[in-house]
Write a protein that holds these residues in place. Structure first.
Motif, PDB file in Angstrom:
ATOM      1  N   CYS A   1       2.150   3.107  -3.768  1.00 32.19           N
ATOM      2  CA  CYS A   1       2.993   3.343  -4.460  1.00 32.19           C
ATOM      3  C   CYS A   1       2.951   2.920  -5.993  1.00 32.19           C
TER       4      CYS A   1
ATOM      5  N   CYS B   1       5.405  -0.493  -1.525  1.00 26.24           N
ATOM      6  CA  CYS B   1       4.741   0.008  -0.235  1.00 26.24           C
ATOM      7  C   CYS B   1       3.931  -1.375   0.264  1.00 26.24           C
TER       8      CYS B   1
ATOM      9  N   CYS C   1      -1.290  -2.698  -1.928  1.00 33.07           N
ATOM     10  CA  CYS C   1      -2.530  -3.295  -2.783  1.00 33.07           C
ATOM     11  C   CYS C   1      -2.894  -4.729  -2.427  1.00 33.07           C
TER      12      CYS C   1
END
Ligand code: SF4
Ligand code: FES
Length: 250
Positions: free
Chosen positions: A61, A66, A69
């Motif tokens: 995202c 989300c 990362c």
């Protein structure tokens, strides 16, 4: 606007069997308005242009939703800024000439797939073991038919902010997933929709967490300190209470 010249010490690993090692890279002339992931994009373009293999890292995202990362930046999951995911971290928080160390999550239930990408399917399996509510088919219930007190709704909403990123595991010296599981258990235990599976849910999810190899809670609070969504460690107390409740009620 300043430009940054950086040295990047990045973990490279071909797969979970490869012992892996740090490699040093340089990126120059970076815009301070870039996000951390955009900085890695610049590095990857350089690597590809020079015929070398780009750094594998997870993202989706790029707006803090989300939980993909995942990386440890200078020893801290998601980097130095409190309540911030890696994708929302900006390069203005670094100084010209800095050397930045970037590593994957280090926890055996999260094996490295490549470089900074780890396999977090253990979290999916914990969710599959109980992180759901019964769905009855039929027409949608009237919005006002199930009133929920404001404080309870806000408490459930705070728990629901967990994005399943795994930073709590990476921060914990026991690689405990307690904060993640506690957020999910608490969110559903607070709401009427979560009542049918309430007791079974906490038993199943805690058992699955143990089975997947996550360690016990250390009570040191490093999970709360590093969580990009600032999930409170108080939810671990609530999860433990839910567990005892199930033990007592059977
Ligand atoms: S509790 Fe926080 S650190 Fe842990 S998975 Fe959820 S959002 Fe990430
Ligand atoms: S890429 Fe989705 S939270 Fe960072």
């Amino acid at each position: 606007m300043k430009n940054l010249n950086l040295k990047l010490k990045i973990w490279r690993q071909d797969d979970s069997k490869d012992p892996g090692k740090f490699e040093l890279y340089e990126v120059n002339g970076l815009n301070t308005h870039m996000s951390f992931l955009e900085m890695l994009d610049v590095l990857n373009e350089q690597l590809i242009d020079s015929g070398r293999s780009p750094i594998a890292f997870d993202h989706d995202c790029r707006e803090g939703i989300c939980g993909m990362c995942s990386m440890v930046i200078n020893g801290k999951p998601h980097g130095p800024m409190k309540g911030t995911t890696t994708c929302q971290l900006h390069m203005r928080h670094f100084n010209d000439g800095d050397t930045i160390t970037i590593e994957p999550w280090r926890a055996s239930p999260f094996p490295v797939i490549k470089d900074l990408v780890v396999d977090r399917s253990s979290f999916d399996r914990i969710m599959q073991s109980g992180g759901y509510v019964s769905v009855n088919t039929g027409s949608a219930p009237d919005g006002n038919a199930m009133p929920i007190g404001k404080e309870i709704a806000e408490d459930a909403f705070d728990a629901a902010a967990c994005i399943g990123c795994g930073a709590c595991v990476a921060a914990c010296k026991n690689a405990s997933a307690s904060l993640f599981v506690a957020a999910k258990v608490s969110q559903l235990a607070l709401l009427p929709q979560g009542q049918p599976e309430r007791g079974e849910r906490v038993f199943s999810m805690v058992s699955k967490m143990d089975e997947e190899g996550f360690g016990h809670c250390t009570n040191t609070g490093s999970c709360e300190a590093e969580c990009p969504k600032e999930i409170s460690i108080d939810y671990i107390r609530k999860m433990n209470w839910e567990y005892h409740r199930k033990n007592i009620k059977g």
